[in-house]
Design a protein around this motif. Structure first.
Motif, PDB file in Angstrom:
ATOM      1  N   THR A   1       0.851  -1.178   0.000  1.00 47.37           N
ATOM      2  CA  THR A   1       0.000   0.000   0.000  1.00 47.37           C
ATOM      3  C   THR A   1       0.890   1.233   0.000  1.00 47.37           C
ATOM      4  OG1 THR A   1      -0.029   0.080   2.403  1.00 47.37           O
ATOM      5  CG2 THR A   1      -1.745  -1.234   1.333  1.00 47.37           C
TER       6      THR A   1
ATOM      7  N   TRP B   1      -9.113  -5.601  -1.353  1.00 47.90           N
ATOM      8  CA  TRP B   1      -8.671  -6.167  -2.639  1.00 47.90           C
ATOM      9  C   TRP B   1      -7.988  -7.529  -2.495  1.00 47.90           C
ATOM     10  CZ3 TRP B   1      -7.015  -1.687  -0.368  1.00 47.90           C
ATOM     11  CH2 TRP B   1      -5.766  -1.741   0.256  1.00 47.90           C
TER      12      TRP B   1
ATOM     13  N   VAL C   1      -4.455  -1.266  -7.549  1.00 47.92           N
ATOM     14  CA  VAL C   1      -5.704  -1.077  -6.817  1.00 47.92           C
ATOM     15  C   VAL C   1      -5.432  -0.688  -5.364  1.00 47.92           C
ATOM     16  CG1 VAL C   1      -7.792  -2.206  -5.982  1.00 47.92           C
ATOM     17  CG2 VAL C   1      -7.071  -2.529  -8.339  1.00 47.92           C
TER      18      VAL C   1
ATOM     19  N   GLU D   1      -4.475   2.972  -5.638  1.00 51.03           N
ATOM     20  CA  GLU D   1      -5.640   3.771  -6.014  1.00 51.03           C
ATOM     21  C   GLU D   1      -6.567   3.959  -4.823  1.00 51.03           C
ATOM     22  OE1 GLU D   1      -8.325   3.337  -9.862  1.00 51.03           O
ATOM     23  OE2 GLU D   1      -9.027   1.989  -8.288  1.00 51.03           O
ATOM     24  N   ASP D   2      -6.681   2.927  -3.992  1.00 49.44           N
ATOM     25  CA  ASP D   2      -7.592   2.951  -2.863  1.00 49.44           C
ATOM     26  C   ASP D   2      -7.229   4.035  -1.846  1.00 49.44           C
ATOM     27  OD1 ASP D   2      -9.885   1.346  -1.623  1.00 49.44           O
ATOM     28  OD2 ASP D   2      -8.444   1.382   0.039  1.00 49.44           O
ATOM     29  N   GLU D   3      -5.968   4.454  -1.829  1.00 46.45           N
ATOM     30  CA  GLU D   3      -5.525   5.457  -0.865  1.00 46.45           C
ATOM     31  C   GLU D   3      -5.310   6.825  -1.496  1.00 46.45           C
ATOM     32  OE1 GLU D   3      -2.695   4.246   2.222  1.00 46.45           O
ATOM     33  OE2 GLU D   3      -2.559   2.312   1.190  1.00 46.45           O
TER      34      GLU D   3
ATOM     35  N   ARG E   1     -14.208  -2.311  -6.527  1.00 46.05           N
ATOM     36  CA  ARG E   1     -13.271  -1.205  -6.744  1.00 46.05           C
ATOM     37  C   ARG E   1     -14.009   0.118  -6.897  1.00 46.05           C
ATOM     38  NH1 ARG E   1     -10.158  -0.502 -12.467  1.00 46.05           N
ATOM     39  NH2 ARG E   1      -9.204   1.537 -12.070  1.00 46.05           N
TER      40      ARG E   1
ATOM     41  N   LEU F   1     -15.059   3.018  -4.237  1.00 44.65           N
ATOM     42  CA  LEU F   1     -14.155   4.108  -3.865  1.00 44.65           C
ATOM     43  C   LEU F   1     -14.808   5.474  -4.080  1.00 44.65           C
ATOM     44  CD1 LEU F   1     -11.240   5.166  -3.215  1.00 44.65           C
ATOM     45  CD2 LEU F   1     -10.757   4.924  -5.657  1.00 44.65           C
TER      46      LEU F   1
END
Length: 280
Positions: free
Chosen positions: A6, A86, A98, A101-103, A151, A154
């Motif tokens: 991450t 994920w 991913v 992107e999530d953060e 996804r 988000l």
């Protein structure tokens, strides 16, 4: 299960390397002092392995890092080691994108072929996945559809990232799935464009030569200033993550130039609406 770092994991890895270099130690010297393998130290510094708070504590003790910095880094290791949503789709998401992107707090992307995955309708996504991935059967396709839906959550968060997307005009006219699927996708795109945190622009056919001719890319930015932007380039032969200041500056300038050449958001919305009406 393959570990995919991450943003916090990457931040920790950078800090571990900085601390070692500040102490003037080589990877092998650290490994010898902790009775580890050199590869173990290297994997921690490159974010290739899930950090264990105990191992991080041993490294920080070796480097003489006092509290509260020591406590903060051990806590960062705990956060970096947590499994995100994920991981339930590890068979689908094979890279780190991913998780990163999530953060992200800001996502900028230029695309010449497709609607961005975060904005794809289920029917459009199914056509894209079926045609592009050459999967063996419907089970695998539906698995990827489920992963894409997860996804896309988000964008429904209270603190959703700011999304700035520029599409080539051909994206509006490529009849993926047929007229009904395209019309529904374009209407959905208009709904997304009306959200305050989403900006969509279209680069017209008649623009001519422009800064985005080398192909699609995405730039992720993060809320913590300690985390530098990441440029992501997706390809059939593998994904590339660019993190050097020079590469990020180049891609940032390229995106700005493409956006400057594209229609403003309001005019882009009119063009999308026109394409939706003509999709029969």
């Amino acid at each position: 299960m393959t570990y995919r770092p991450t943003v916090r994991g990457r931040r920790l890895a950078r800090e571990l390397r900085r601390l070692r270099e500040t102490q003037g130690l080589t990877l092998q010297e650290v490994a010898d002092r902790l009775d580890w393998s050199r590869a173990t130290v290297s994997r921690l510094e490159t974010g290739q392995t899930r950090p264990k708070p105990g191992d991080i504590a041993d490294l920080l003790d070796l480097y003489g890092v006092p509290s509260p910095d020591r406590d903060a880094l051990i806590n960062l290791a705990r956060e970096a080691g947590q499994r995100g949503w994920w991981t339930a789709y590890a068979d689908v998401f094979t890279g780190s994108y991913v998780a990163l992107e999530d953060e992200a707090s800001r996502i900028r992307a230029w695309d010449t072929q497709l609607i961005h995955g975060l904005l794809q309708t289920e029917a459009y996504a199914r056509e894209v996945i079926t045609a592009g991935r050459m999967l063996p059967g419907p089970t695998e396709i539906e698995r990827r559809i489920d992963a894409r839906k997860a996804r896309q959550k988000l964008l429904d968060r209270e603190e959703a990232p700011r999304l700035h997307l520029v599409f080539d005009e051909c994206v509006l006219h490529r009849p993926i799935g047929g007229p009904a699927v395209m019309r529904a996708q374009l209407e959905a795109l208009l709904e997304f464009a009306a959200r305050p945190r989403i900006e969509i622009q279209i680069l017209r056919y008649d623009t001519g030569a422009h800064a985005g001719l080398d192909g699609r890319f995405t730039i992720l930015s993060f809320p913590n200033p300690a985390d530098p932007d990441i440029a992501y380039v997706e390809g059939t032969m593998g994904d590339v993550y660019l993190e050097s200041a020079e590469a990020i500056a180049t891609h940032g300038d390229r995106f700005d130039r493409v956006a400057a050449a594209a229609l403003p958001p309001e005019d882009s919305a009119h063009l999308i609406a026109e394409a939706a009406r003509s999709s029969k």
